[in-house]
Design a protein around this motif. Structure first.
Motif, PDB file in Angstrom:
ATOM      1  N   LEU A 163      64.724 146.253 -19.968  1.00  0.00           N
ATOM      2  CA  LEU A 163      65.700 145.307 -20.524  1.00  0.00           C
ATOM      3  C   LEU A 163      65.403 143.871 -20.118  1.00  0.00           C
ATOM      4  CD1 LEU A 163      69.249 146.927 -20.388  1.00  0.00           C
ATOM      5  CD2 LEU A 163      68.075 145.958 -22.373  1.00  0.00           C
ATOM      6  N   GLU A 164      64.916 143.667 -18.890  1.00  0.00           N
ATOM      7  CA  GLU A 164      64.650 142.307 -18.425  1.00  0.00           C
ATOM      8  C   GLU A 164      63.583 141.644 -19.292  1.00  0.00           C
ATOM      9  OE1 GLU A 164      63.883 139.888 -14.239  1.00  0.00           O
ATOM     10  OE2 GLU A 164      63.159 141.948 -14.426  1.00  0.00           O
ATOM     11  N   ARG A 167      65.004 140.873 -22.804  1.00  0.00           N
ATOM     12  CA  ARG A 167      65.832 139.665 -22.792  1.00  0.00           C
ATOM     13  C   ARG A 167      64.982 138.413 -22.649  1.00  0.00           C
ATOM     14  NH1 ARG A 167      70.373 142.385 -18.799  1.00  0.00           N
ATOM     15  NH2 ARG A 167      71.317 143.715 -20.391  1.00  0.00           N
ATOM     16  N   SER A 168      63.893 138.512 -21.902  1.00  0.00           N
ATOM     17  CA  SER A 168      62.987 137.376 -21.750  1.00  0.00           C
ATOM     18  C   SER A 168      62.464 136.923 -23.112  1.00  0.00           C
ATOM     19  CB  SER A 168      61.824 137.764 -20.828  1.00  0.00           C
ATOM     20  OG  SER A 168      60.867 136.733 -20.751  1.00  0.00           O
ATOM     21  N   TYR A 170      63.786 137.537 -25.969  1.00  0.00           N
ATOM     22  CA  TYR A 170      64.903 137.157 -26.834  1.00  0.00           C
ATOM     23  C   TYR A 170      65.260 135.684 -26.673  1.00  0.00           C
ATOM     24  CZ  TYR A 170      69.068 138.139 -29.632  1.00  0.00           C
ATOM     25  OH  TYR A 170      69.999 138.167 -30.632  1.00  0.00           O
ATOM     26  N   ALA A 171      65.013 135.119 -25.490  1.00  0.00           N
ATOM     27  CA  ALA A 171      65.322 133.698 -25.275  1.00  0.00           C
ATOM     28  C   ALA A 171      64.515 132.811 -26.219  1.00  0.00           C
ATOM     29  CB  ALA A 171      65.041 133.313 -23.820  1.00  0.00           C
ATOM     30  N   LEU A 193      72.545 143.067 -26.310  1.00  0.00           N
ATOM     31  CA  LEU A 193      71.392 143.198 -25.414  1.00  0.00           C
ATOM     32  C   LEU A 193      71.714 144.059 -24.200  1.00  0.00           C
ATOM     33  CD1 LEU A 193      69.913 139.566 -25.344  1.00  0.00           C
ATOM     34  CD2 LEU A 193      68.838 141.602 -26.307  1.00  0.00           C
ATOM     35  N   SER A 194      72.710 144.939 -24.341  1.00  0.00           N
ATOM     36  CA  SER A 194      73.176 145.713 -23.186  1.00  0.00           C
ATOM     37  C   SER A 194      72.260 146.873 -22.832  1.00  0.00           C
ATOM     38  CB  SER A 194      74.580 146.241 -23.443  1.00  0.00           C
ATOM     39  OG  SER A 194      74.554 147.173 -24.511  1.00  0.00           O
ATOM     40  N   CYS A 254      63.349 134.097 -19.400  1.00  0.00           N
ATOM     41  CA  CYS A 254      64.579 133.881 -18.630  1.00  0.00           C
ATOM     42  C   CYS A 254      64.648 132.435 -18.161  1.00  0.00           C
ATOM     43  CB  CYS A 254      64.628 134.839 -17.444  1.00  0.00           C
ATOM     44  SG  CYS A 254      64.641 136.583 -17.944  1.00  0.00           S
ATOM     45  N   ALA A 257      65.690 130.409 -21.054  1.00  0.00           N
ATOM     46  CA  ALA A 257      67.135 130.531 -21.306  1.00  0.00           C
ATOM     47  C   ALA A 257      67.907 129.537 -20.451  1.00  0.00           C
ATOM     48  CB  ALA A 257      67.601 131.965 -21.027  1.00  0.00           C
ATOM     49  N   TRP A 288      73.938 137.539 -20.306  1.00  0.00           N
ATOM     50  CA  TRP A 288      72.745 138.386 -20.309  1.00  0.00           C
ATOM     51  C   TRP A 288      71.648 137.966 -19.330  1.00  0.00           C
ATOM     52  CZ3 TRP A 288      74.359 142.560 -22.192  1.00  0.00           C
ATOM     53  CH2 TRP A 288      75.178 142.612 -23.320  1.00  0.00           C
ATOM     54  N   TYR A 289      71.735 136.737 -18.814  1.00  0.00           N
ATOM     55  CA  TYR A 289      70.658 136.246 -17.931  1.00  0.00           C
ATOM     56  C   TYR A 289      71.149 135.907 -16.523  1.00  0.00           C
ATOM     57  CZ  TYR A 289      68.144 135.911 -22.338  1.00  0.00           C
ATOM     58  OH  TYR A 289      67.565 136.206 -23.551  1.00  0.00           O
TER      59      TYR A 289
END
Length: 350
Positions: A163-164, A167-168, A170-171, A193-194, A254, A257, A288-289
């Motif tokens: 997930l990390e 999310r990276s 996704y920024a 993003l859960s 991240c 973000a 999320w971050y």
């Protein structure tokens, strides 16, 4: 050969077409330790890759350096790669940056294909022709502009991501939404993003995100003008990333973000960016971050890192800011007080 981006549903067929177009005498695959273990087994049995030489480099951004480039150059030389050989970069942004740079400089440049395996690489690093390595403690200090012949985006690889890392990447999609339009931004800010990620929806969003970057890069391949829009969030973000390398490293996306929060704050103060839209992004980033663990004692070091940014004009730190979603203001500057206020805003909230 103009870079061709393929949104692939059949990786074997699409990679076969890409290799046929390059007509290589030898094929080399560059992967890091992680992608060599998790992604290389998915493609190594393809008929067209029988006999391909795998070159493995250590994983993580701390190894995006001259030593890793030398390892690739040495392997290419020892295996008698020629100017007609082809490198396939299989991995995240570190691999596509590093492998692209190694290919671009070996024998003054051999062809390469990017197969990004992370979301960050799919929507950012592998597209647009930027290659490079870190040097002297600074991000991407050495590199060249050179397009991959093909970039093959295969969303199935994303299911190998934690997930990390998701999310990276996704920024960077958030950044593309901010420089594009409210509709795209609205979808991005409501995506879950859960952990229960809808990969089918995400694939469509990746296509839209890549289209934004591709359109900008086509208009300005060497970052003379509008391509600077893609630097939104990165002046602060690269400083956060470099700062973190000496502590607990923060993933590139991240750091971006957190950089978006700072640069949207400056956008509100200096360019009239709508406060409520800024707050929506800040809430999303916090959810999320989380928080970047820095204090006011770190401000001078972060500003010193920002002074090394490649986008700067003379002694002034250069920013891309926004007057609204899609309303881009290039080559903006800020006072030291405004920059420190942006740091305060990131630490203290809305």
């Amino acid at each position: 050969m103009k870079q061709k981006i393929i949104l692939s549903k059949n990786l074997q067929a699409d990679l076969s077409k890409a290799i046929a177009a390059c007509q290589p005498d030898r094929i080399f695959v560059v992967a890091d330790d992680v992608t060599a273990e998790h992604c290389w087994p998915k493609i190594r049995e393809f008929d067209l890759l029988k006999g391909a030489q795998l070159i493995t480099i250590p994983a993580s951004d701390v190894h995006k350096d001259l030593r890793s480039v030398e390892k690739i150059w040495t392997a290419l030389q020892e295996e008698r790669a020629t100017r007609h050989s082809c490198v396939i970069n299989l991995g995240g942004g570190m691999v596509t940056d590093l492998g692209g740079f190694a290919a671009s400089t070996f024998k003054r440049g051999i062809r390469f294909i990017n197969i990004p395996t992370t979301l960050l690489a799919m929507v950012d690093a592998s597209v647009g022709g930027k290659t490079g390595i870190n040097y002297g403690g600074l991000k991407n200090e050495i590199g060249v502009f050179n397009d991959a012949c093909f970039v093959i985006l295969h969303a199935a690889f994303l299911q190998t991501l934690d997930l990390e890392n998701l999310r990276s990447g996704y920024a960077e999609m958030l950044k593309h939404g901010l420089i594009s339009n409210d509709k795209m931004m609205g979808e991005l800010l409501t995506f879950d993003l859960s952990g229960d990620v809808d990969f089918q929806q995400l694939q469509g969003m990746i296509a839209a995100s890549v289209a934004v970057k591709e359109e900008v890069v086509t208009r300005d391949p060497f970052e003379q003008n509008i391509r600077k829009a893609l630097n939104l969030g990165h002046t602060f973000g690269h400083a956060f990333e470099s700062w973190s390398l000496k502590r607990k490293p923060v993933l590139h996306g991240c750091a971006v973000a957190y950089g978006l929060v700072c640069e949207l704050y400056l956008s509100c103060v200096k360019c009239g960016f709508p406060t409520e839209k800024m707050r929506q992004v800040v809430r999303f980033v916090k959810e999320w971050y989380g928080q970047l663990p820095f204090t006011c004692d770190d401000y001078d070091e972060l500003i010193a890192l920002m002074r090394h940014d490649k986008k700067n004009l003379g002694d002034e730190i250069n920013f891309t800011l926004l007057a609204d979603v899609g309303d881009i203001k290039l080559n903006q500057t800020a006072t030291m007080e405004e920059i420190k206020n942006a740091f305060d805003f990131l630490r203290e909230g809305e």
